[in-house]
Write a protein that holds these residues in place. Structure first.
Motif, PDB file in Angstrom:
ATOM      1  N   ILE A  94       0.833  -1.201   0.000  1.00  0.00           N
ATOM      2  CA  ILE A  94       0.000   0.000   0.000  1.00  0.00           C
ATOM      3  C   ILE A  94       0.870   1.254   0.000  1.00  0.00           C
ATOM      4  O   ILE A  94       0.672   2.177  -0.795  1.00  0.00           O
ATOM      5  N   VAL A  95       1.861   1.296   0.891  1.00  0.00           N
ATOM      6  CA  VAL A  95       2.753   2.456   0.948  1.00  0.00           C
ATOM      7  C   VAL A  95       3.597   2.556  -0.317  1.00  0.00           C
ATOM      8  O   VAL A  95       3.834   3.644  -0.847  1.00  0.00           O
ATOM      9  N   PHE A  96       4.048   1.408  -0.829  1.00  0.00           N
ATOM     10  CA  PHE A  96       4.855   1.417  -2.045  1.00  0.00           C
ATOM     11  C   PHE A  96       4.053   1.898  -3.247  1.00  0.00           C
ATOM     12  O   PHE A  96       4.604   2.501  -4.167  1.00  0.00           O
ATOM     13  N   THR A  97       2.746   1.660  -3.249  1.00  0.00           N
ATOM     14  CA  THR A  97       1.897   2.171  -4.331  1.00  0.00           C
ATOM     15  C   THR A  97       1.906   3.692  -4.351  1.00  0.00           C
ATOM     16  O   THR A  97       2.067   4.324  -5.405  1.00  0.00           O
ATOM     17  N   GLY A  98       1.722   4.305  -3.167  1.00  0.00           N
ATOM     18  CA  GLY A  98       1.798   5.766  -3.095  1.00  0.00           C
ATOM     19  C   GLY A  98       3.177   6.287  -3.424  1.00  0.00           C
ATOM     20  O   GLY A  98       3.329   7.305  -4.113  1.00  0.00           O
ATOM     21  N   PHE A  99       4.205   5.590  -2.953  1.00  0.00           N
ATOM     22  CA  PHE A  99       5.578   5.993  -3.245  1.00  0.00           C
ATOM     23  C   PHE A  99       5.881   5.918  -4.732  1.00  0.00           C
ATOM     24  O   PHE A  99       6.514   6.809  -5.295  1.00  0.00           O
ATOM     25  N   ASN A 100       5.423   4.863  -5.383  1.00  0.00           N
ATOM     26  CA  ASN A 100       5.709   4.662  -6.800  1.00  0.00           C
ATOM     27  C   ASN A 100       5.055   5.738  -7.663  1.00  0.00           C
ATOM     28  O   ASN A 100       5.604   6.148  -8.687  1.00  0.00           O
ATOM     29  N   SER A 101       3.867   6.198  -7.264  1.00  0.00           N
ATOM     30  CA  SER A 101       3.216   7.289  -8.005  1.00  0.00           C
ATOM     31  C   SER A 101       3.887   8.627  -7.726  1.00  0.00           C
ATOM     32  O   SER A 101       4.064   9.451  -8.625  1.00  0.00           O
ATOM     33  N   ALA A 102       4.270   8.848  -6.456  1.00  0.00           N
ATOM     34  CA  ALA A 102       4.838  10.146  -6.081  1.00  0.00           C
ATOM     35  C   ALA A 102       6.232  10.356  -6.635  1.00  0.00           C
ATOM     36  O   ALA A 102       6.633  11.492  -6.887  1.00  0.00           O
ATOM     37  N   THR A 206      14.595   5.467 -10.941  1.00  0.00           N
ATOM     38  CA  THR A 206      14.404   4.025 -11.117  1.00  0.00           C
ATOM     39  C   THR A 206      15.521   3.213 -10.481  1.00  0.00           C
ATOM     40  O   THR A 206      15.259   2.220  -9.779  1.00  0.00           O
ATOM     41  N   LEU A 207      16.766   3.639 -10.699  1.00  0.00           N
ATOM     42  CA  LEU A 207      17.902   2.824 -10.263  1.00  0.00           C
ATOM     43  C   LEU A 207      18.357   3.152  -8.846  1.00  0.00           C
ATOM     44  O   LEU A 207      18.669   2.246  -8.065  1.00  0.00           O
ATOM     45  N   LEU A 208      18.408   4.444  -8.508  1.00  0.00           N
ATOM     46  CA  LEU A 208      19.022   4.849  -7.242  1.00  0.00           C
ATOM     47  C   LEU A 208      18.017   5.165  -6.139  1.00  0.00           C
ATOM     48  O   LEU A 208      18.421   5.293  -4.985  1.00  0.00           O
ATOM     49  N   ILE A 209      16.754   5.331  -6.463  1.00  0.00           N
ATOM     50  CA  ILE A 209      15.773   5.702  -5.439  1.00  0.00           C
ATOM     51  C   ILE A 209      14.708   4.632  -5.272  1.00  0.00           C
ATOM     52  O   ILE A 209      14.406   4.211  -4.150  1.00  0.00           O
ATOM     53  N   ASN A 210      14.126   4.162  -6.373  1.00  0.00           N
ATOM     54  CA  ASN A 210      12.928   3.325  -6.306  1.00  0.00           C
ATOM     55  C   ASN A 210      13.185   2.007  -5.584  1.00  0.00           C
ATOM     56  O   ASN A 210      12.688   1.770  -4.476  1.00  0.00           O
ATOM     57  N   LEU A 211      13.947   1.107  -6.202  1.00  0.00           N
ATOM     58  CA  LEU A 211      14.166  -0.219  -5.615  1.00  0.00           C
ATOM     59  C   LEU A 211      14.982  -0.182  -4.321  1.00  0.00           C
ATOM     60  O   LEU A 211      14.629  -0.884  -3.362  1.00  0.00           O
ATOM     61  N   PRO A 212      16.086   0.594  -4.233  1.00  0.00           N
ATOM     62  CA  PRO A 212      16.797   0.637  -2.944  1.00  0.00           C
ATOM     63  C   PRO A 212      15.936   1.126  -1.786  1.00  0.00           C
ATOM     64  O   PRO A 212      16.058   0.623  -0.669  1.00  0.00           O
ATOM     65  N   THR A 213      15.050   2.088  -2.045  1.00  0.00           N
ATOM     66  CA  THR A 213      14.169   2.573  -0.979  1.00  0.00           C
ATOM     67  C   THR A 213      13.194   1.493  -0.549  1.00  0.00           C
ATOM     68  O   THR A 213      12.865   1.363   0.632  1.00  0.00           O
ATOM     69  N   LEU A 214      12.713   0.699  -1.501  1.00  0.00           N
ATOM     70  CA  LEU A 214      11.797  -0.387  -1.173  1.00  0.00           C
ATOM     71  C   LEU A 214      12.492  -1.461  -0.338  1.00  0.00           C
ATOM     72  O   LEU A 214      11.970  -1.892   0.701  1.00  0.00           O
ATOM     73  N   PHE A 215      13.669  -1.906  -0.769  1.00  0.00           N
ATOM     74  CA  PHE A 215      14.361  -2.977  -0.060  1.00  0.00           C
ATOM     75  C   PHE A 215      14.948  -2.506   1.264  1.00  0.00           C
ATOM     76  O   PHE A 215      15.151  -3.326   2.171  1.00  0.00           O
TER      77      PHE A 215
END
Length: 298
Positions: A94-102, A206-215
């Protein structure tokens, strides 16, 4: 000679305004400007719905793939909760959905920069350049909130768990996600104003913010599963606090300000402190992006 000059000045004295005019920022005009820019962004999304569909598909893929991957994990695996992994994963998705849009909130702004539309907006009789920030954040919030509501309904139907869905769960999820959306959208706008082009913007997000922030959060695993160095990084990540607040509310069906959301050997954070940290980071992000747009375009 002096008396002649004085007589000339006195003859033109009726042209001098008796009251000094002070220009005040018209809040109504700022509201109208923000509304019109939001309409423009909505029109762009209506003509290009692919980005909206992709932002919705990605969290669903995470939910389906990771939920299926750990479907047979022991039910007592996650600390004191007797839950399946899908139920543990739902707040993080749920939080990642908002993060991915923002995180993509600044993308229309950087395309406007490249195609010259931003210059046209700035030279128009716009009273407050912060309308660009407000419109991007509000537009992102509308899209992300719709996606979060759909995601909550999908996860509730998908899990079929003993955790009953209620309106308080929806309200708290939206309120906490709103803070994250506003924070990440401000960071995205900041990147859009600083980076030279959309290629650098997409590479950074995509590379430096998205996936590292999720993991580097508790979306996929609890803190007890992580080494100490990764726990420290997770406690810096604001997504961790948002996920743990929603997760505790979902599992306990109620949450108080004194409820501990993070409890490690070296750090203990309750709900009140977690919300305070999220709001503080949000305020700092918005102030920073306002200063950047004032420095670059005023």
């Amino acid at each position: 000679m002096k008396s002649l000059n004085r007589s000339k000045i006195n003859s033109f004295s009726h042209f001098i305004p008796k009251k000094k005019m002070k220009l005040h920022l018209n809040q109504r005009k700022t509201y109208e400007e923000t509304k019109e820019i939001i309409k423009r962004l909505q029109t762009q999304n209506y003509r290009r719905p692919t980005s909206l569909i992709m932002n919705m598909i990605q969290p669903l893929l995470w939910l389906l793939l990771f939920g299926a991957l750990f479907q047979n994990a022991p039910i007592y695996l996650f600390e004191q909760y007797t839950i399946q992994y899908r139920e543990f994963l739902n707040p993080g998705i749920i939080v990642f959905t908002g993060f991915n849009s923002a995180i993509n909130a600044g993308l229309p702004l950087i395309f406007d920069r490249e195609f010259g539309f931003l210059n046209r907006i700035l030279i128009s009789p716009i009273s407050n350049k912060n309308s660009l920030i407000y419109s991007c954040i509000i537009h992102t919030w509308l899209i992300a909130t719709t996606q979060i509501i759909i995601m909550i309904l999908v996860t509730t139907y998908h899990t079929n768990s003993h955790i009953n869905f209620n309106i308080n769960q929806l309200i708290i999820s939206i309120l906490i996600s709103t803070i994250i959306i506003s924070n990440i959208a401000a960071v995205s706008i900041w990147n859009a104003l600083i980076l030279p082009g959309h290629i650098e913007f997409i590479a950074l997000t995509t590379l430096l913010i998205n996936l590292p922030t999720l993991f580097a959060s508790t979306a996929l695993a609890p803190l007890s599963f992580m080494p100490i160095w990764l726990q420290m990084i997770c406690c810096i990540n604001p997504l961790t606090y948002a996920i743990e607040i929603i997760r505790n509310q979902n599992f306990n069906q109620s949450i108080s300000m004194s409820t501990e959301i993070i409890n490690t050997t070296w750090l203990t954070i309750n709900t009140y402190q977690g919300i305070s940290i999220l709001i503080l980071i949000n305020i700092m992000s918005i102030i920073l992006v306002k200063n950047i747009i004032r420095y670059k375009y005023d």
